[in-house]
Write a protein that holds these residues in place. Structure first.
Motif, PDB file in Angstrom:
ATOM      1  N   TRP A 650      75.167  67.362  20.245  1.00 44.99           N
ATOM      2  CA  TRP A 650      74.009  66.692  20.847  1.00 44.99           C
ATOM      3  C   TRP A 650      74.002  66.885  22.359  1.00 44.99           C
ATOM      4  N   ALA A 651      75.178  66.752  22.952  1.00 41.80           N
ATOM      5  CA  ALA A 651      75.253  66.922  24.404  1.00 41.80           C
ATOM      6  C   ALA A 651      74.895  68.347  24.803  1.00 41.80           C
ATOM      7  N   TYR A 652      75.329  69.298  23.972  1.00 37.34           N
ATOM      8  CA  TYR A 652      75.007  70.693  24.295  1.00 37.34           C
ATOM      9  C   TYR A 652      73.507  70.935  24.187  1.00 37.34           C
ATOM     10  N   LEU A 653      72.891  70.389  23.134  1.00 33.08           N
ATOM     11  CA  LEU A 653      71.462  70.607  22.947  1.00 33.08           C
ATOM     12  C   LEU A 653      70.641  69.888  24.021  1.00 33.08           C
ATOM     13  N   GLU A 828      73.948  54.829  37.485  1.00 36.84           N
ATOM     14  CA  GLU A 828      72.826  55.320  36.697  1.00 36.84           C
ATOM     15  C   GLU A 828      73.118  55.186  35.215  1.00 36.84           C
ATOM     16  N   TYR A 829      72.189  54.654  34.462  1.00 40.01           N
ATOM     17  CA  TYR A 829      72.275  54.448  33.017  1.00 40.01           C
ATOM     18  C   TYR A 829      73.359  53.438  32.609  1.00 40.01           C
ATOM     19  N   GLN A 830      73.921  52.704  33.545  1.00 38.20           N
ATOM     20  CA  GLN A 830      74.924  51.667  33.274  1.00 38.20           C
ATOM     21  C   GLN A 830      76.142  52.218  32.503  1.00 38.20           C
ATOM     22  N   GLU A 831      76.542  53.441  32.796  1.00 34.23           N
ATOM     23  CA  GLU A 831      77.649  54.069  32.050  1.00 34.23           C
ATOM     24  C   GLU A 831      78.958  53.332  32.260  1.00 34.23           C
ATOM     25  N   ASN A 832      79.180  52.786  33.465  1.00 32.59           N
ATOM     26  CA  ASN A 832      80.420  52.067  33.724  1.00 32.59           C
ATOM     27  C   ASN A 832      80.576  50.851  32.807  1.00 32.59           C
ATOM     28  N   ARG A 833      79.460  50.272  32.420  1.00 33.95           N
ATOM     29  CA  ARG A 833      79.522  49.126  31.506  1.00 33.95           C
ATOM     30  C   ARG A 833      80.086  49.533  30.146  1.00 33.95           C
ATOM     31  N   VAL A 884      76.303  56.848  21.841  1.00 35.13           N
ATOM     32  CA  VAL A 884      75.168  56.152  21.230  1.00 35.13           C
ATOM     33  C   VAL A 884      74.221  55.582  22.286  1.00 35.13           C
ATOM     34  N   PRO A 885      74.722  54.879  23.343  1.00 37.58           N
ATOM     35  CA  PRO A 885      73.786  54.429  24.387  1.00 37.58           C
ATOM     36  C   PRO A 885      73.034  55.573  25.043  1.00 37.58           C
ATOM     37  N   LYS A 886      73.725  56.693  25.258  1.00 40.03           N
ATOM     38  CA  LYS A 886      73.077  57.851  25.873  1.00 40.03           C
ATOM     39  C   LYS A 886      71.960  58.383  24.987  1.00 40.03           C
ATOM     40  N   MET A 887      72.213  58.364  23.696  1.00 38.13           N
ATOM     41  CA  MET A 887      71.175  58.846  22.787  1.00 38.13           C
ATOM     42  C   MET A 887      69.944  57.942  22.841  1.00 38.13           C
TER      43      MET A 887
END
Length: 996
Positions: A650-653, A828-833, A884-887
């Motif tokens: 998914w990350a590659y696409l 950005e995108y709250q990734e640290n959370r 999953v959050p990134k998706m």
């Protein structure tokens, strides 16, 4: 010297009756002729018997009868009538088991099923011949030539001694009742001034064979003040001098026999043995001695004993049994005893029984499954091997023909007799074709030479025949006339018994104590006996009257099947396999120790040299992970791998999206790679004996730690790098943006990998884990563990494990603390959370899993699933929270972009419509219709709203205006569709870094 089962079968009494009558007539004629002919020389074996029975014809004056039944004779000189010699005639009553009355075998071709009838015991006539030979040697002054150098005092007393021996032989029928009756009858003979020549009173008693028969007769001899010496009875009960004051023996007691047996069992590494014994004087005493000896060794041998009663007919004149007369009850006793052995679960059994019990016990053991390749039977003491071998002949289809193969018989032998083994066959015994005596070197060898000369001398053979009991001659016929070219194993002990009695009497008669040989004095002198006899060194213990075991040898005989002479019959050869030799050295308890000498390998029931196991295989719960457990592990591992591949794909696409670029590809790659590697630790973790060999198991122990720790390090390094960056923003309030580059991830990964690899490599080189199986605490009836568990263990491995745990758990805790402190920093995108949540999940899994692992360390299944759960939770927490959050964010961003594009399109359309509408308002009327005018009559087109996008309003327009407006809109839309607006800008970052 070979003992084979293919010896000639016994001749029935009926078939031999005419020959017996002829023999008896001839013997009477010969003895009468001897008495009536020219003077019989004193060297003749029958000389002193003739003095007793025909004193007048022999020129003897029988002057008086003295004490203890010694008779004084005055013999006129043959050359000078005035030169007389005074002799003291003593008679020895010999109790010998010529017959057995209770041999139980339904298949023995010679004895059939003689319950309640008497059958001959092979070899006893040879024992009687050895007794008679000893009497002859003593009377003719040959004893020193056989025994070798005697003590000077004993030698002098023997040379000056005028004591002469005669003997009467009685058949005890192997019965205590019959033995007691016979001795009682002899002791009840009238004690007159001149004793009846044909019925002398005894001066000493020889025998009996069985301890059960010896027990009552020894009490009678004690009451009568007569010394009694046995050549076979071994019960330790006879060491009690209060009950048996004048009993002695030239064989060791069952106490020595038992310690010899235990020494052999120790040699076989047998720790559990079942004992079946007959409840008579021999069996009960031997069982107690065996139990005591088994408890004295280290490690102790556990014995479980069962017993059955000895059943014997009362007497040939009786027709009832000593018990209720029901043979079925006897079988029930044996059946119950064998069932008791079966309940122990043991594989090795010691039988303290007589040969008369062999068939019944082994037949019942076969029926209950206690014979065959997995079992070893050892018969001790009560089984006379020569008798057993002659009787043990079975039909080929009989269960005993298979059950008997591979049994062991242990017997005390002459120290030299047990070593005269044929170099060709390895067998031993009496072989009529091998008559060459050995080189003379010991008393044993000299006795064998004397025996060989005697059985080939017609005068001696006739003397041996004449002295046998008339009832035996009548029943056994020609069998009673056959003497082996080799003495039996008991012949040596009988010979030494007679010599010890005679030498003791000589010392009393020459010591001034009186010529009539009081029994107590004779026995007291017997207790001082010490000489090299035919059976070896004979030393009597003065406190018990029992011979010291040093000087005899216990031989382990191995029964092996061989075809007998008769077709369809299976016999057995006996092979000496081990000598158990008592030695002068004493153990820590002051008892004689034993040395084992192997002669040849022992062949077991299956015909191999493989010794059966002592016990049946234990039923052990190995607590294996099993196929089901491994399947669960592989499913979870596969889930993590598939999840990682999906995330990576998914990350590659979506690599061009803002969401993926903001997370950084190197971060995504490290997270996925670490989780996949960590999950593959399931493979070495699930290995056990059923899947790989020992070397593979040892390798899997360290591989589990290598794979799981390296996988965790790779994944966690990415999380730690971003967490540290966020914390730096938190620490520096003047910094709003920190750029992470691949080198930052590489540095963190390198530091963590360096430390973990150094510790793992040191652990592997210094104290590598070894796969081992550890027994549990639960035990079965044999004190064997009923469960075990596999574990990886090394003596010095704990420090390495602690260092790894402290380091990695410490870094994890520190990372969680940093994430908590920087919780208010927003990227950005709250990734640290989500990074913080995943690390908290990992810490929680470790905090719960490690204590559980300590608790269930002895349960492989539980330990496997706990470790599996820790890895699965760690990997799942990382992958799901990172992707999953990134998706979802990507999907939301994509919808927003599509909505913005739609709105932009609408605004463009409205703008173009407005422009076209104005163009139409300015054009002249081309329809020449004076009544139509564009733009008048209340029609208008609103301009697009700035805040609300494009909107179109139409108010009271005539049909011509509507037509023109639709045309303008269609034209505008067509123009927009033909244009190619530029794509929206998704990537706002450079390739070298991402701002947080």
């Amino acid at each position: 010297f070979v003992t084979t089962a293919a010896s000639a079968p016994f001749v029935s009494a009926a078939a031999a009756a005419p020959l017996v009558l002829l023999l008896l007539s001839a013997s009477s004629v010969i003895m009468g002729a001897l008495a009536a002919s020219a003077p019989v020389p004193p060297t003749h074996p029958a000389y002193y018997d003739l003095l007793r029975t025909s004193p007048d014809e022999m020129g003897v004056i029988m002057t008086r009868t003295g004490q203890c039944n010694a008779v004084e004779f005055t013999v006129r000189g043959q050359d000078d009538p005035n030169q007389n010699t005074t002799l003291y005639m003593v008679d020895i009553t010999a109790l010998l088991p010529y017959t057995m009355r209770h041999y139980h075998s339904s298949t023995c071709p010679t004895c059939k099923d003689p319950i309640g009838d008497s059958i001959p015991r092979p070899g006893v006539i040879n024992d009687a011949a050895a007794l008679l030979l000893a009497v002859t040697h003593f009377n003719t002054r040959i004893t020193p030539d056989i025994l070798g150098s005697l003590d000077p005092d004993v030698q002098r007393a023997y040379e000056e001694c005028n004591v002469k021996l005669t003997t009467e032989l009685f058949d005890t029928g192997y019965s205590p009742i019959q033995s007691t009756r016979l001795l009682t009858d002899v002791l009840d003979r009238p004690h007159t001034e001149v004793t009846a020549p044909s019925e002398p009173l005894p001066t000493a008693i020889l025998g009996a064979f069985r301890s059960a028969s010896t027990s009552p007769t020894a009490i009678l001899s004690g009451v009568s003040n007569l010394p009694q010496v046995s050549y076979r009875s071994s019960s330790t009960d006879f060491d009690n001098k209060e009950q048996y004051p004048y009993f002695g023996r030239t064989v060791p007691s069952s106490s020595s026999d038992a310690r010899a047996v235990i020494s052999y069992l120790q040699h076989l590494d047998v720790e559990y043995v079942g004992v079946i014994f007959v409840t008579d004087a021999f069996g009960s005493s031997f069982q107690k001695s065996l139990q005591d000896a088994a408890g004295e060794v280290v490690p102790p041998i556990r014995t479980d004993s069962v017993s059955f009663g000895y059943r014997m007919e009362l007497d040939p004149r009786d027709t009832v049994m000593a018990d209720d007369g029901d043979a079925g009850n006897k079988d029930d006793e044996v059946r119950n005893a064998v069932a008791g052995l079966a309940s122990t679960g043991y594989r090795y059994f010691v039988a303290l029984v007589g040969e008369e019990h062999y068939d019944r016990i082994m037949r019942e053991a076969s029926r209950q499954g206690l014979t065959g390749p997995d079992y070893v039977w050892i018969f001790v003491g009560g089984v006379d091997r020569s008798v057993w071998q002659n009787l043990a002949r079975y039909q080929e289809d009989d269960v005993l023909s298979k059950a008997t193969n591979g049994i062991a018989i242990i017997q005390a032998e002459s120290s030299q007799f047990s070593r005269t083994i044929s170099s060709k066959t390895g067998m031993m015994g009496g072989n009529d074709t091998d008559t060459a005596p050995p080189a003379v070197s010991t008393s044993h060898d000299r006795f064998r030479r004397a025996w060989s000369d005697a059985v080939s001398e017609p005068v001696m053979v006739e003397y041996f025949r004449e002295k046998q009991p008339a009832e035996v001659i009548r029943k056994q016929g020609r069998q009673a006339e056959v003497f082996s070219t080799e003495p039996s194993q008991f012949s040596y002990f009988i010979y030494d018994a007679i010599q010890s009695i005679g030498l003791a009497m000589c010392q009393i008669s020459t010591s001034g104590s009186g010529p009539f040989l009081p029994g107590p004095l004779v026995f007291e002198q017997f207790l001082q006996t010490s000489f090299e006899g035919a059976s070896g060194q004979v030393d009597i213990d003065p406190s018990t009257g029992t011979r010291d075991a040093v000087g005899v040898t216990y031989t382990v005989w191995n029964a092996r099947s061989t075809p007998a002479a008769k077709q369809g019959i299976v016999g057995f050869d006996l092979y000496p396999t081990t000598h158990i030799v008592p030695v002068q050295d004493f153990d820590d308890k002051g008892k004689t120790s034993f040395m084992l000498e192997q002669v040849q390998p022992f062949v077991y029931n299956d015909g191999t040299l493989q010794q059966p196991d002592t016990l049946p295989p234990p039923e052990v719960n190995q607590n294996l992970i099993g196929d089901a457990g491994r399947t669960v592990g592989y499913v979870l591992m596969g889930t993590v791998i598939v999840l990682g591949i999906i995330c990576l794909l998914w990350a590659y696409l979506k690599r061009a999206s803002r969401v993926v670029q903001a997370s950084q590809p190197i971060f995504i790659g490290l997270v996925v790679a670490g989780c996949v590697v960590m999950s593959t630790a399931t493979i070495p973790l699930s290995m056990e004996e059923t899947t790989v060999n020992q070397s593979g198991l040892d390798a899997s122990c360290m591989a589990t730690f290598w794979v799981s720790i390296l996988g965790f390090t790779i994944a966690f390094s990415a999380l730690l790098t971003k967490t540290w960056s966020v914390y730096r923003v938190y620490r520096k309030s003047d910094v709003d943006t920190i750029t992470l580059r691949p080198v930052h991830f590489a540095k963190t990964l390198g530091i963590l990998l360096f430390f973990n690899v150094v510790v793992l490599l040191s652990w592997t080189l210094i104290a590598p884990l070894q796969w081992t199986r550890v027994a549990g605490e639960s035990k079965d009836a044999f004190d064997r563990p009923t469960e075990s568990h596999a574990t990886c263990y090394a003596e010095s491995s704990l420090p390495f494990l602690v260092v790894l745990l402290i380091f990695n758990l410490g870094i994890l805790i520190v990372a969680n603390i940093l994430a908590y402190k920087a919780r208010d920093v927003s990227i950005e995108y709250q990734e640290n959370r989500y990074i913080a949540i995943s690390m908290a999940s990992i810490l929680q899994a470790w905090a719960m899993g490690i204590p559980i692992l300590i608790v269930v360390k002895d349960s492989p299944q539980a330990k496997f699933f706990v470790r599996l759960a820790i890895m699965f939770v760690s990997c799942s927490a990382i992958l799901l929270l990172m992707f999953v959050p990134k998706m979802f964010l990507y999907r939301a961003e994509r919808r927003k972009l599509m909505e913005d594009e739609r709105r932009s399109t609408i605004r463009s359309v409205n703008a173009r419509i407005s422009s076209r509408a104005r163009d139409y308002d300015e054009e002249p009327d081309n329809n020449n219709d004076p009544n139509e005018a564009i733009g008048g009559g209340g029609s208008r087109c609103d301009t697009p709203q700035a805040t609300g996008g494009a909107s179109v309003g139409v108010e009271s327009a005539p049909s011509s205006e509507i037509h023109n407006t639709a045309t303008v809109m269609a034209t505008a839309v067509t123009e927009l569709e033909t244009e190619k607006p530029p794509p929206p800008q998704e990537n706002g970052n450079s390739q070298n870094g991402t701002s947080s």
